[in-house]
Design a protein around this motif. Sequence first.
Motif, PDB file in Angstrom:
ATOM      1  N   ILE A  42      43.648  52.367  46.874  1.00 33.65           N
ATOM      2  CA  ILE A  42      44.711  52.698  45.923  1.00 33.65           C
ATOM      3  C   ILE A  42      45.679  51.528  45.784  1.00 33.65           C
ATOM      4  O   ILE A  42      46.035  51.123  44.671  1.00 33.65           O
ATOM      5  CB  ILE A  42      45.452  53.973  46.373  1.00 33.65           C
ATOM      6  CG1 ILE A  42      44.515  55.188  46.276  1.00 33.65           C
ATOM      7  CG2 ILE A  42      46.714  54.194  45.540  1.00 33.65           C
ATOM      8  CD1 ILE A  42      45.094  56.461  46.845  1.00 33.65           C
ATOM      9  N   GLU A  43      46.092  50.961  46.902  1.00 30.20           N
ATOM     10  CA  GLU A  43      47.032  49.833  46.861  1.00 30.20           C
ATOM     11  C   GLU A  43      46.440  48.651  46.100  1.00 30.20           C
ATOM     12  O   GLU A  43      47.133  47.992  45.314  1.00 30.20           O
ATOM     13  CB  GLU A  43      47.385  49.412  48.291  1.00 30.20           C
ATOM     14  CG  GLU A  43      48.266  50.413  49.034  1.00 30.20           C
ATOM     15  CD  GLU A  43      48.570  49.961  50.447  1.00 30.20           C
ATOM     16  OE1 GLU A  43      48.268  48.786  50.766  1.00 30.20           O
ATOM     17  OE2 GLU A  43      49.105  50.763  51.235  1.00 30.20           O
ATOM     18  N   ALA A  44      45.146  48.399  46.312  1.00 35.25           N
ATOM     19  CA  ALA A  44      44.503  47.265  45.639  1.00 35.25           C
ATOM     20  C   ALA A  44      44.442  47.483  44.133  1.00 35.25           C
ATOM     21  O   ALA A  44      44.678  46.559  43.349  1.00 35.25           O
ATOM     22  CB  ALA A  44      43.094  47.061  46.201  1.00 35.25           C
ATOM     23  N   ALA A  45      44.118  48.704  43.712  1.00 37.78           N
ATOM     24  CA  ALA A  45      44.042  49.004  42.286  1.00 37.78           C
ATOM     25  C   ALA A  45      45.414  48.896  41.630  1.00 37.78           C
ATOM     26  O   ALA A  45      45.559  48.330  40.536  1.00 37.78           O
ATOM     27  CB  ALA A  45      43.447  50.391  42.072  1.00 37.78           C
ATOM     28  N   VAL A  46      46.423  49.443  42.283  1.00 37.64           N
ATOM     29  CA  VAL A  46      47.783  49.402  41.735  1.00 37.64           C
ATOM     30  C   VAL A  46      48.275  47.960  41.618  1.00 37.64           C
ATOM     31  O   VAL A  46      48.945  47.591  40.643  1.00 37.64           O
ATOM     32  CB  VAL A  46      48.734  50.244  42.610  1.00 37.64           C
ATOM     33  CG1 VAL A  46      50.180  50.048  42.178  1.00 37.64           C
ATOM     34  CG2 VAL A  46      48.359  51.718  42.533  1.00 37.64           C
ATOM     35  N   ALA A  47      47.919  47.132  42.576  1.00 39.12           N
ATOM     36  CA  ALA A  47      48.354  45.735  42.554  1.00 39.12           C
ATOM     37  C   ALA A  47      47.788  44.984  41.356  1.00 39.12           C
ATOM     38  O   ALA A  47      48.385  44.002  40.892  1.00 39.12           O
ATOM     39  CB  ALA A  47      47.928  45.041  43.841  1.00 39.12           C
ATOM     40  N   GLN A  48      46.660  45.443  40.838  1.00 36.48           N
ATOM     41  CA  GLN A  48      46.022  44.774  39.700  1.00 36.48           C
ATOM     42  C   GLN A  48      46.515  45.309  38.355  1.00 36.48           C
ATOM     43  O   GLN A  48      46.039  44.861  37.312  1.00 36.48           O
ATOM     44  CB  GLN A  48      44.504  44.948  39.792  1.00 36.48           C
ATOM     45  CG  GLN A  48      43.878  44.272  41.002  1.00 36.48           C
ATOM     46  CD  GLN A  48      42.388  44.544  41.101  1.00 36.48           C
ATOM     47  OE1 GLN A  48      41.592  43.999  40.337  1.00 36.48           O
ATOM     48  NE2 GLN A  48      42.010  45.398  42.036  1.00 36.48           N
ATOM     49  N   ALA A  49      47.450  46.244  38.385  1.00 36.03           N
ATOM     50  CA  ALA A  49      47.932  46.855  37.141  1.00 36.03           C
ATOM     51  C   ALA A  49      49.458  46.883  37.132  1.00 36.03           C
ATOM     52  O   ALA A  49      50.075  47.950  37.150  1.00 36.03           O
ATOM     53  CB  ALA A  49      47.358  48.266  37.019  1.00 36.03           C
TER      54      ALA A  49
ATOM     55  N   PHE B 159      46.063  64.966  47.518  1.00 36.11           N
ATOM     56  CA  PHE B 159      46.671  63.782  48.129  1.00 36.11           C
ATOM     57  C   PHE B 159      46.334  62.503  47.372  1.00 36.11           C
ATOM     58  O   PHE B 159      47.167  61.596  47.286  1.00 36.11           O
ATOM     59  CB  PHE B 159      46.251  63.667  49.600  1.00 36.11           C
ATOM     60  CG  PHE B 159      46.982  64.604  50.507  1.00 36.11           C
ATOM     61  CD1 PHE B 159      48.332  64.427  50.769  1.00 36.11           C
ATOM     62  CD2 PHE B 159      46.328  65.679  51.094  1.00 36.11           C
ATOM     63  CE1 PHE B 159      49.018  65.297  51.600  1.00 36.11           C
ATOM     64  CE2 PHE B 159      47.004  66.562  51.922  1.00 36.11           C
ATOM     65  CZ  PHE B 159      48.351  66.367  52.174  1.00 36.11           C
ATOM     66  N   GLY B 160      45.124  62.406  46.805  1.00 39.65           N
ATOM     67  CA  GLY B 160      44.754  61.212  46.056  1.00 39.65           C
ATOM     68  C   GLY B 160      45.691  60.949  44.891  1.00 39.65           C
ATOM     69  O   GLY B 160      46.336  59.889  44.815  1.00 39.65           O
ATOM     70  N   PRO B 161      45.814  61.901  43.945  1.00 43.35           N
ATOM     71  CA  PRO B 161      46.745  61.693  42.832  1.00 43.35           C
ATOM     72  C   PRO B 161      48.195  61.493  43.278  1.00 43.35           C
ATOM     73  O   PRO B 161      48.931  60.718  42.662  1.00 43.35           O
ATOM     74  CB  PRO B 161      46.597  62.984  42.015  1.00 43.35           C
ATOM     75  CG  PRO B 161      45.229  63.480  42.338  1.00 43.35           C
ATOM     76  CD  PRO B 161      45.004  63.116  43.774  1.00 43.35           C
ATOM     77  N   LEU B 162      48.587  62.189  44.357  1.00 41.66           N
ATOM     78  CA  LEU B 162      49.962  62.024  44.831  1.00 41.66           C
ATOM     79  C   LEU B 162      50.198  60.600  45.315  1.00 41.66           C
ATOM     80  O   LEU B 162      51.236  59.987  45.021  1.00 41.66           O
ATOM     81  CB  LEU B 162      50.247  63.023  45.952  1.00 41.66           C
ATOM     82  CG  LEU B 162      51.651  62.950  46.559  1.00 41.66           C
ATOM     83  CD1 LEU B 162      52.733  63.168  45.496  1.00 41.66           C
ATOM     84  CD2 LEU B 162      51.798  63.972  47.687  1.00 41.66           C
ATOM     85  N   GLN B 163      49.221  60.045  46.054  1.00 43.89           N
ATOM     86  CA  GLN B 163      49.380  58.673  46.543  1.00 43.89           C
ATOM     87  C   GLN B 163      49.401  57.668  45.387  1.00 43.89           C
ATOM     88  O   GLN B 163      50.178  56.705  45.399  1.00 43.89           O
ATOM     89  CB  GLN B 163      48.254  58.325  47.514  1.00 43.89           C
ATOM     90  CG  GLN B 163      48.352  59.052  48.840  1.00 43.89           C
ATOM     91  CD  GLN B 163      47.238  58.652  49.796  1.00 43.89           C
ATOM     92  OE1 GLN B 163      47.396  57.741  50.617  1.00 43.89           O
ATOM     93  NE2 GLN B 163      46.096  59.316  49.693  1.00 43.89           N
ATOM     94  N   VAL B 164      48.559  57.897  44.370  1.00 48.27           N
ATOM     95  CA  VAL B 164      48.564  57.010  43.206  1.00 48.27           C
ATOM     96  C   VAL B 164      49.921  57.086  42.502  1.00 48.27           C
ATOM     97  O   VAL B 164      50.499  56.066  42.109  1.00 48.27           O
ATOM     98  CB  VAL B 164      47.420  57.382  42.238  1.00 48.27           C
ATOM     99  CG1 VAL B 164      47.538  56.580  40.941  1.00 48.27           C
ATOM    100  CG2 VAL B 164      46.059  57.131  42.888  1.00 48.27           C
ATOM    101  N   THR B 165      50.439  58.293  42.364  1.00 47.12           N
ATOM    102  CA  THR B 165      51.737  58.475  41.706  1.00 47.12           C
ATOM    103  C   THR B 165      52.854  57.800  42.481  1.00 47.12           C
ATOM    104  O   THR B 165      53.720  57.125  41.901  1.00 47.12           O
ATOM    105  CB  THR B 165      52.044  59.975  41.547  1.00 47.12           C
ATOM    106  OG1 THR B 165      51.023  60.580  40.738  1.00 47.12           O
ATOM    107  CG2 THR B 165      53.397  60.199  40.894  1.00 47.12           C
ATOM    108  N   ARG B 166      52.859  57.978  43.789  1.00 43.23           N
ATOM    109  CA  ARG B 166      53.894  57.350  44.614  1.00 43.23           C
ATOM    110  C   ARG B 166      53.855  55.829  44.475  1.00 43.23           C
ATOM    111  O   ARG B 166      54.895  55.156  44.418  1.00 43.23           O
ATOM    112  CB  ARG B 166      53.717  57.758  46.076  1.00 43.23           C
ATOM    113  CG  ARG B 166      54.143  59.189  46.370  1.00 43.23           C
ATOM    114  CD  ARG B 166      53.575  59.679  47.702  1.00 43.23           C
ATOM    115  NE  ARG B 166      54.042  58.891  48.827  1.00 43.23           N
ATOM    116  CZ  ARG B 166      54.997  59.277  49.687  1.00 43.23           C
ATOM    117  NH1 ARG B 166      55.612  60.440  49.503  1.00 43.23           N
ATOM    118  NH2 ARG B 166      55.329  58.520  50.690  1.00 43.23           N
ATOM    119  N   ALA B 167      52.642  55.274  44.414  1.00 45.53           N
ATOM    120  CA  ALA B 167      52.492  53.826  44.310  1.00 45.53           C
ATOM    121  C   ALA B 167      52.976  53.304  42.957  1.00 45.53           C
ATOM    122  O   ALA B 167      53.562  52.213  42.866  1.00 45.53           O
ATOM    123  CB  ALA B 167      51.038  53.430  44.538  1.00 45.53           C
TER     124      ALA B 167
END
Length: 237
Positions: free
Chosen positions: A62-69, A104-112
């Motif tokens: 998740i962190e890696a994907a968010v870092a690229q966007a 938890f997956g969507p929640l973590q993406v949202t938090r990021a």
Amino acid sequence: MKIKDASVFVTGGNRGLGKALVDEALARGAAKVYATARDPKTITTDPRVVPLHLELTDPASIEAAVAQAPDVNLLINNAGVTLAADLLDGDLAEVRREIEINFFGPLQVTRAFAPRLIANGGHLVNVQSTLAWFAMLGGYAASKAAGWSATNTLRQQLHPHGVGVTGVYAGWIDTDMAAERAAETDLKTPPADVARMTIDAVEAGQHEVLADDWTHLVKNALAADIPTLYPHLAATA
């Protein structure tokens, strides 16, 4: 918010509703769409689409994907899984997996992404299910009920920051996930229709999308006695 020139992030964007959401965002003039999947090679090759790997049970992924966007101002949490784990007699590991992926997956993406949505004046979409309100398919319904509550909470927390939140609720959508539900074929909504309603709701600032007649019926019935939704539980003299 307007989709034209927006930067959109769609989880599970390689097929089904996710692909329809990617296509609809592009058709409305989105400048860029980040589309995620476990295998990015399965994602459309449109030059405006940036394929990304994402595994919702892996915080590092998740962190890696968010870092690229970095420029995202519309996040659409769409990816999920249906294991239909029985709550009483089923494999507890499958129940946990449904909760991990669907809640938890969507929640973590949202938090990021939350700081970027706030900074960019963005919007959050959580694709849920009518089964958030109707007990069916065991662990799946439980995970979606948790997602409904989280969506309502996030809406209140993000509102002061100018970030809108839309929950999308649908019964059977005509995708691979519902392919085995032959009995409900006539009730299945085309994914393109749900995607259109979703983007309409984002642009109109609506809190919820109720995508079909059954969803409207179920939500309206929540205020009635339990047997209204579950007739077999009606008391007998």
